[in-house]
Design a protein around this motif. Structure first.
Motif, PDB file in Angstrom:
ATOM      1  N   GLN A 125     -33.712   6.590  -5.347  1.00 45.28           N
ATOM      2  CA  GLN A 125     -32.866   6.843  -6.309  1.00 45.28           C
ATOM      3  C   GLN A 125     -33.156   8.815  -6.485  1.00 45.28           C
ATOM      4  O   GLN A 125     -33.321   8.165  -7.583  1.00 45.28           O
ATOM      5  N   HIS A 126     -32.825   9.746  -5.849  1.00 46.54           N
ATOM      6  CA  HIS A 126     -32.764  10.742  -6.507  1.00 46.54           C
ATOM      7  C   HIS A 126     -31.414  11.836  -5.905  1.00 46.54           C
ATOM      8  O   HIS A 126     -31.008  11.291  -5.593  1.00 46.54           O
ATOM      9  N   ASP A 145     -27.764  18.855   5.772  1.00 47.90           N
ATOM     10  CA  ASP A 145     -26.324  17.634   5.607  1.00 47.90           C
ATOM     11  C   ASP A 145     -26.210  16.882   6.024  1.00 47.90           C
ATOM     12  O   ASP A 145     -25.431  16.623   7.104  1.00 47.90           O
ATOM     13  N   ILE A 146     -26.609  16.016   5.149  1.00 48.25           N
ATOM     14  CA  ILE A 146     -26.734  14.097   5.607  1.00 48.25           C
ATOM     15  C   ILE A 146     -26.247  13.403   4.911  1.00 48.25           C
ATOM     16  O   ILE A 146     -25.677  14.182   3.966  1.00 48.25           O
ATOM     17  N   VAL A 147     -25.620  12.890   5.366  1.00 54.66           N
ATOM     18  CA  VAL A 147     -24.886  11.646   4.856  1.00 54.66           C
ATOM     19  C   VAL A 147     -25.331  10.069   4.604  1.00 54.66           C
ATOM     20  O   VAL A 147     -25.660  10.040   6.257  1.00 54.66           O
ATOM     21  N   MET A 148     -25.488   9.766   4.224  1.00 52.60           N
ATOM     22  CA  MET A 148     -26.878   8.239   4.146  1.00 52.60           C
ATOM     23  C   MET A 148     -25.813   7.257   5.026  1.00 52.60           C
ATOM     24  O   MET A 148     -26.551   6.270   6.155  1.00 52.60           O
ATOM     25  N   GLY A 154     -27.880  10.241  -1.568  1.00 57.55           N
ATOM     26  CA  GLY A 154     -27.593   8.890  -1.522  1.00 57.55           C
ATOM     27  C   GLY A 154     -29.448   8.046  -0.946  1.00 57.55           C
ATOM     28  O   GLY A 154     -29.787   8.338  -1.851  1.00 57.55           O
ATOM     29  N   VAL A 155     -29.248   7.218  -0.854  1.00 55.95           N
ATOM     30  CA  VAL A 155     -30.201   6.609  -0.865  1.00 55.95           C
ATOM     31  C   VAL A 155     -31.504   6.819   0.506  1.00 55.95           C
ATOM     32  O   VAL A 155     -31.222   5.813   2.003  1.00 55.95           O
ATOM     33  N   PHE A 156     -31.992   7.838   0.276  1.00 54.46           N
ATOM     34  CA  PHE A 156     -33.245   8.176   1.348  1.00 54.46           C
ATOM     35  C   PHE A 156     -34.407   8.844   0.704  1.00 54.46           C
ATOM     36  O   PHE A 156     -34.171   8.971  -0.640  1.00 54.46           O
TER      37      PHE A 156
END
Lengths: 221, 385
Positions: free
Chosen positions: B31-32, B377-380, B37-39
């Motif tokens: 949660q940062h 550039d990531i999208v969870m 996202g949630v990574f």
């Protein structure tokens, strides 16, 4: 790019003892694939990557496929002598194909800009022997994808540097992408310390006086 | 009887507050705000320097592929929107392209043009918002992100008037698109595209030559071309290393060979190159959009031979891929002749681009990790599926 037959012939010449089978693809996409044997799979993959004419240096996609046990029943006409007379009788023969897990890799060439060459490997069964050689030492891009295959299909990759679950949590026991995977009745269920206590407490209760059989039903399913 | 300290056999060792030579394990995320996202990353630190980094994900895992195998072919189309929820149009296109390969379906000319236009608009808004997020990670709070989101908002408005939804468009169909353009749409889109370079000029002038940005990004997270190729890195991240591999040129799907555009290439493969790659690609996308809007012919938008109900492709398998804004987005499908795919596999670009996160971050400080992660550039939704 060369045809798959040529690649197969050159690969078998380059890696002595290797056995490559061409798996046809009947669909309109026309992407047939090469089936590699376990022993020489890494050597063949290295050949595909390093060969000057092919240079399949980009492992785009690695994934697993689950094929269950299959029974194919065929009706065969057999001539038999019944009561002294020769008759044609239809008999059903059941042919059994054991199930297996499969790992499929799509290779492209960034140098020559051609592809895809599809390679696949099959495990001997879906249980203990679901092992395959890892291609991660050759294609780094397979690292996470092979972990994902292990996580969701349960194929163990020998030679993978860090084979752990990747999407499911570490304590998860089953392999959810398998075709015979059964979802748990209660996703929220977590074993608690109370479970043991309740189990122990059962010993101290006397059996219920009237059993209607329903208990056994729930216990079995 | 009390025990005084003089009765101890040995005095306790003095307390040390410094962890000299020892590694401190820190769990960054999930949660940062800067982990997109949630990574989560398990980081071993020596002071500020990263010595080990293991990415942990799966918090958004819902087994998209299994759900795809239990749904009809068309039923998965709206669900592909949820993969990379920034780029639903390109997700739709990749899936439609793979099914069209699997079943051998032709696509009418106008539909292909529409797909190109929408994919490039998606690229505009994805790259623009990435630039905003990346600057936000670097400490330029809010303002650049709001500038980028202003442009994104206009594009989402266009998507909404076309498909009825801003982010979950569900617009493409096998063999074409769902509906034709509403009246006045093309004029609005043209106005937006013509005005886009102004935003880019402004953005570049404000940001790209900024000293702090250069200090934070240049020589940070360098990636060699050899490792990038071997690790399957695709998209702007690969081209930042100087590898000329753009599927729009290589595969030439969807009429891309008809448009004149260049493939920008980086030189150093560091975060600055990755950032600039997005800026330069935006300019090329604007060019493609202008050409496509000029050339788009009237005509049908969907192949009438494709069955909507009881769609059953012949037995076989197909792997189709397109150049998504984040990289190579592929779908691998196996048909057993039924109405559901036997195997439905997504090749998510940001999942595979994460493979080399540890290689990029080793030896850099914690603050750089955020910049490197932002530049990937990531999208969870896509990584976890």
């Amino acid at each position: 790019m060369e045809s798959l037959e040529e690649i197969k012939a050159r690969g078998e010449a380059a890696v002595p003892g290797a056995k490559i089978t061409i798996v046809p693809n009947p669909g309109p996409a026309n992407q047939p694939s090469l089936l590699l044997d376990h022993e020489h799979a890494t050597a063949i993959a290295r050949f595909l990557r390093n060969d000057v004419a092919l240079r399949l240096d980009h492992c785009s996609n690695a994934t697993g496929v689950d094929w269950l046990d299959r029974k194919v029943s065929k009706k065969v006409k057999v001539k038999k002598v019944v009561e002294g007379e020769e008759k044609e009788i239809e008999e059903t023969h059941e042919e059994f194909f054991p199930g297996y897990l499969e790992a499929v890799y799509h290779l492209y060439s960034m140098t020559h800009k051609h592809g895809p060459v599809v390679i696949r490997m099959r495990t001997t069964d879906r249980g203990e022997a679901a092992r395959l050689p890892s291609l991660t030492p050759i294609f780094r891009s397979a690292e996470f994808q092979e972990r994902e295959i292990f996580d969701l299909y349960g194929i163990r990759f020998d030679g993978h540097p860090d084979l752990r679950r990747i999407l499911m949590w570490d304590e998860f026991a089953d392999f959810p992408m398998r075709k015979d995977y059964r979802e748990p009745d209660d996703y929220e269920y977590e074993p608690t310390p109370h479970d043991d206590v309740l189990e122990k407490a059962k010993e101290h209760y006397s059996a219920r006086p009237q059993l209607d059989g329903a208990e056994n039903l729930t216990a079995q399913s | 009887m009390s025990v005084g300290f003089h009765e101890l056999e040995e005095a306790p060792p003095p307390m040390t507050s410094r962890l000299e030579g020892e590694l401190l394990e820190v769990s960054m995320g999930p949660q940062h705000p800067s982990t997109h996202g949630v990574f989560r990353m398990n980081v071993a630190l020596e002071g500020e320097i990263v010595r080990k980094l293991k990415p942990v994900f799966g918090y958004l895992h819902r087994n998209h592929e299994k759900i795809g195998e239990n749904t009809s072919y068309l039923g998965s189309m709206p669900y592909t929107d949820r993969l990379d929820y920034f780029c639903s149009m390109t997700n739709n296109w990749a899936y439609a392209l793979s099914v069209e390969k699997l079943a051998g379906i032709e696509v009418p000319e106008r539909a292909e043009y529409l797909r190109v236009i929408l994919a490039e608009l998606t690229r505009l808004q994805n790259h623009a918002s990435l630039l905003g997020f990346l600057l936000s990670d670097m400490g330029a709070w809010g303002t650049p992100l709001m500038y980028a989101f202003r442009e994104r908002e206009k594009i989402l408005d266009l998507f909404e008037s076309l498909s009825g939804s801003r982010m979950m468009c569900d617009y493409m169909r096998f063999g074409g698109c769902r509906c034709d353009l509403p009246p006045g749409w093309m004029e609005r889109a043209r106005k937006l595209v013509d005005g886009f370079p102004r935003f880019l000029d402004e953005f570049e002038k404000l940001v790209v030559s900024n000293e702090i940005l250069i200090a934070r990004t240049q020589e940070v997270g360098k990636l060699s071309a050899e490792l990038a190729i071997n690790a399957g890195i695709t998209g702007p991240m690969l081209r930042a290393c100087g590898v000329n591999y753009d599927l729009r040129k290589v595969d030439g799907y969807g009429f891309y060979p008809r448009f004149k555009f260049r493939v920008p290439l980086g030189e150093h493969g560091d975060c600055y190159d990755r950032l600039m790659m997005r800026v330069l690609e935006l300019r090329e996308s604007v060019g493609i959009l202008q050409q496509a809007m000029e050339q788009i012919p009237p005509g049908p938008i969907v192949n009438p031979k494709v069955k909507l109900r009881s769609f059953r492709p012949p037995v076989g398998e197909a792997y189709g891929r397109i150049e998504g804004p984040k990289g190579e987005l592929g779908f691998y499908l196996i048909s057993d002749g039924g109405s559901n795919p036997y195997r439905y596999r997504v090749r998510p670009p940001s999942f595979i681009n994460l493979t080399i996160l540890e290689d990029l971050c080793l030896g850099h400080t914690v603050a750089d990790v955020m910049v490197i992660l932002g530049s990937i550039d990531i999208v969870m939704g896509e990584v976890d599926r």
